[in-house]
Design a protein around this motif. Structure first.
Motif, PDB file in Angstrom:
ATOM      1  N   THR A 247       0.829  -1.210   0.000  1.00 28.24           N
ATOM      2  CA  THR A 247       0.000   0.000   0.000  1.00 28.24           C
ATOM      3  C   THR A 247       0.862   1.258   0.000  1.00 28.24           C
ATOM      4  O   THR A 247       0.562   2.230  -0.705  1.00 28.24           O
ATOM      5  N   LYS A 278      -7.698   3.446  -1.546  1.00 26.48           N
ATOM      6  CA  LYS A 278      -8.708   3.103  -0.529  1.00 26.48           C
ATOM      7  C   LYS A 278      -9.019   1.608  -0.540  1.00 26.48           C
ATOM      8  O   LYS A 278      -9.197   0.988   0.510  1.00 26.48           O
ATOM      9  N   LEU A 281      -6.179  -0.248   1.145  1.00 26.61           N
ATOM     10  CA  LEU A 281      -6.274  -0.092   2.600  1.00 26.61           C
ATOM     11  C   LEU A 281      -7.356  -1.003   3.182  1.00 26.61           C
ATOM     12  O   LEU A 281      -7.160  -1.642   4.227  1.00 26.61           O
ATOM     13  N   TRP A 293      -3.630   0.620   9.497  1.00 30.17           N
ATOM     14  CA  TRP A 293      -4.429   0.862   8.289  1.00 30.17           C
ATOM     15  C   TRP A 293      -5.310   2.094   8.454  1.00 30.17           C
ATOM     16  O   TRP A 293      -5.475   2.884   7.519  1.00 30.17           O
ATOM     17  N   GLN A 294      -5.865   2.279   9.648  1.00 32.78           N
ATOM     18  CA  GLN A 294      -6.664   3.470   9.910  1.00 32.78           C
ATOM     19  C   GLN A 294      -5.788   4.728   9.847  1.00 32.78           C
ATOM     20  O   GLN A 294      -6.208   5.774   9.343  1.00 32.78           O
ATOM     21  N   GLU A 297      -5.140   5.497   6.261  1.00 35.75           N
ATOM     22  CA  GLU A 297      -6.369   5.978   5.620  1.00 35.75           C
ATOM     23  C   GLU A 297      -6.603   7.436   5.955  1.00 35.75           C
ATOM     24  O   GLU A 297      -6.978   8.246   5.091  1.00 35.75           O
ATOM     25  N   GLN A 298      -6.386   7.797   7.207  1.00 36.16           N
ATOM     26  CA  GLN A 298      -6.537   9.199   7.614  1.00 36.16           C
ATOM     27  C   GLN A 298      -5.536  10.089   6.879  1.00 36.16           C
ATOM     28  O   GLN A 298      -5.880  11.204   6.450  1.00 36.16           O
ATOM     29  N   TRP A 300      -4.259   9.540   3.909  1.00 39.10           N
ATOM     30  CA  TRP A 300      -4.666   9.630   2.506  1.00 39.10           C
ATOM     31  C   TRP A 300      -5.814  10.628   2.336  1.00 39.10           C
ATOM     32  O   TRP A 300      -5.809  11.443   1.416  1.00 39.10           O
ATOM     33  N   GLN A 301      -6.781  10.570   3.237  1.00 40.76           N
ATOM     34  CA  GLN A 301      -7.929  11.470   3.133  1.00 40.76           C
ATOM     35  C   GLN A 301      -7.548  12.903   3.476  1.00 40.76           C
ATOM     36  O   GLN A 301      -8.188  13.854   3.017  1.00 40.76           O
ATOM     37  N   GLU A 321     -17.587   3.286  -1.729  1.00 46.79           N
ATOM     38  CA  GLU A 321     -17.194   3.021  -0.342  1.00 46.79           C
ATOM     39  C   GLU A 321     -18.260   2.218   0.401  1.00 46.79           C
ATOM     40  O   GLU A 321     -17.945   1.415   1.280  1.00 46.79           O
TER      41      GLU A 321
END
Length: 440
Positions: A247, A278, A281, A293-294, A297-298, A300-301, A321
């Motif tokens: 990832t 996404k 992830l 992973w969280q 993800e945060q 990336w967003q 999603e």
């Protein structure tokens, strides 16, 4: 006059054909940079066979001219057309030779050639027969400019229609040397593995059934996942071997200006970059449960927020999603005739490559670096990539370590060849002499 012209042209072609030397005689490189014996043999045998085939056809053409003259053809133009077809075939063979030459001659570069040979070893490790379900194929890598990687799969068509005897993987030079190179490389290996297991076909069949049963609000999302499945399976292959390293590498490759990140084309077989990360992830969190992973993800967003997108794009992302967890579960649990009694998720060493285990192995690796000699190359990249995700290793240290490992894998393969390599070179040399005699 026509007869003499065509005889001279065809004889000249035979002479030029005889001048094409096998790579074992024409391309100097250190032993550690050489392709595997299997790959070199497959490529050289393929080129020898195509040359033999053309030589036989040209010889037959010349014999017909010698014994029957132009009268052996419907007309002079028909005789010329027959020669032109032979010439086109010769150019096909030259195109094929150049394809393989681009891969092999790059290995003459100091240090780069050995690194590429090390990438061969990683690729072969990532294509090891999963559960004994298929036969592997020789692999060769080379570097190219640009952000992304690509593969010319084995058993696909070369110029002229011949089947490619090896898998040729192009990896971005920009990724050398860091753990991200493994993500790009094993993604392309995944395309070859998916073809060997007919995964795209079986998954498309499953997804089309799911589309038919899905309620109307979900149909678009499932349709898009079905359209993108070839790239998604290749990302899955990298995830299964590398965990968070896959990832991270993907994030590095697709990090582009915002316009490209959200360029949604509903007829494109590639997922748009933002949703592709996404998906990685989401699938990674199921295969390798961990809080990391969280965190990613945060991240990336945060660097690519969707709040500035228009309503249509936000709506498509929301639909994707919404069904993403169900899609990830379907992918991991996928079964098919080619998979026999196994699920797709069970093909990969995910249990042995859980984040906590990789963290333990990194500590062992740092305390006793020599233990890495017995560790599969893809696992080494997973270990170091996990350490990078955890902030335990600097980019400079990562590059130095991976350079050493690439050198080691390449040298180990070279040392294991022994007399077998000499036999291959002698066989190719003899074929070359035979070619020259016949051409004369």
């Amino acid at each position: 006059m026509v007869r003499n012209y065509l005889q001279n042209e065809a004889t000249s072609m035979l002479s030029r054909l005889g001048q094409l030397q096998p790579f074992s005689l024409s391309t100097p490189m250190v032993a550690a940079a050489s392709p595997s014996d299997e790959a070199l043999r497959a490529v050289t045998d393929h080129l020898i066979n195509t040359k033999k085939e053309l030589r036989a056809k040209v010889s037959s053409f010349l014999e017909k001219l010698k014994t029957q003259g132009i009268d052996g053809f419907a007309s002079a133009s028909e005789a010329q057309a027959s020669y032109a077809i032979l010439k086109l075939r010769f150019n096909n063979i030259l195109d094929q030779q150049d394809i393989f030459a681009d891969v092999i001659t790059q290995r003459t570069e100091h240090q780069t050639g050995v690194w590429i040979a090390g990438l061969d070893v990683i690729a072969s490790d990532a294509l090891l027969p999963q559960k004994g379900l298929y036969q592997t194929t020789p692999m060769m890598c080379f570097l190219e400019r640009g952000h992304g990687a690509a593969i010319r799969r084995a058993r696909t068509r070369l110029p002229g229609g011949d089947l490619n005897p090896v898998a040729i993987i192009q990896v971005p030079r920009e990724r050398m040397v860091g753990s991200g190179i493994a993500s790009s490389l094993i993604h392309e290996v995944g395309h070859q593995g998916a073809a060997l297991l007919s995964l795209v076909e079986s998954l498309r069949e499953t997804l089309k059934k799911r589309i038919g049963l899905a309620p109307q609000p979900e149909k678009l999302a499932w349709t898009l996942y079905e359209r993108w499945i070839s790239e998604i399976v290749a990302d899955f292959w990298a995830l299964g071997h590398l965990g968070i390293t896959a990832t991270q590498g993907l994030m590095g490759v697709v990090s582009l200006p915002e316009y490209f990140m959200f360029r949604v084309k509903l007829d494109d077989p590639h997922p748009f970059p933002w949703i592709r990360v996404k998906l990685s992830l989401a699938i990674g969190a199921l295969l390798f449960p961990d809080r990391q992973w969280q965190k990613f993800e945060q991240l990336w967003q945060h660097i690519y927020p969707i709040s500035r997108l228009d309503e249509e794009k936000r709506s498509i992302i929301a639909q994707l999603e919404a069904v993403m967890p169900a899609f990830a579960e379907l992918l991991i649990g996928h079964r098919s005739n080619a998979l026999q009694n196994f699920t797709l998720g069970s093909l990969f060493p995910s249990e042995a490559r859980q984040p906590e285990r990789l963290r333990e192995l990194y500590s062992q690796l740092m305390n006793r670096p020599e233990t890495a000699i017995k560790v599969p190359p893809s696992l080494v990249f997973a270990i170091i990539g996990q350490a990078r995700a955890d902030g335990r290793i600097t980019a400079t240290r990562e590059g130095n370590l991976l350079s050493r490992f690439l050198n080691h894998w390449a040298m180990s393969r070279a040392e294991s060849r022994g007399s077998n390599q000499k036999g291959i070179i002698l066989n190719h040399f003899n074929n070359g002499k035979e070619t020259s005699k016949k051409a004369g």
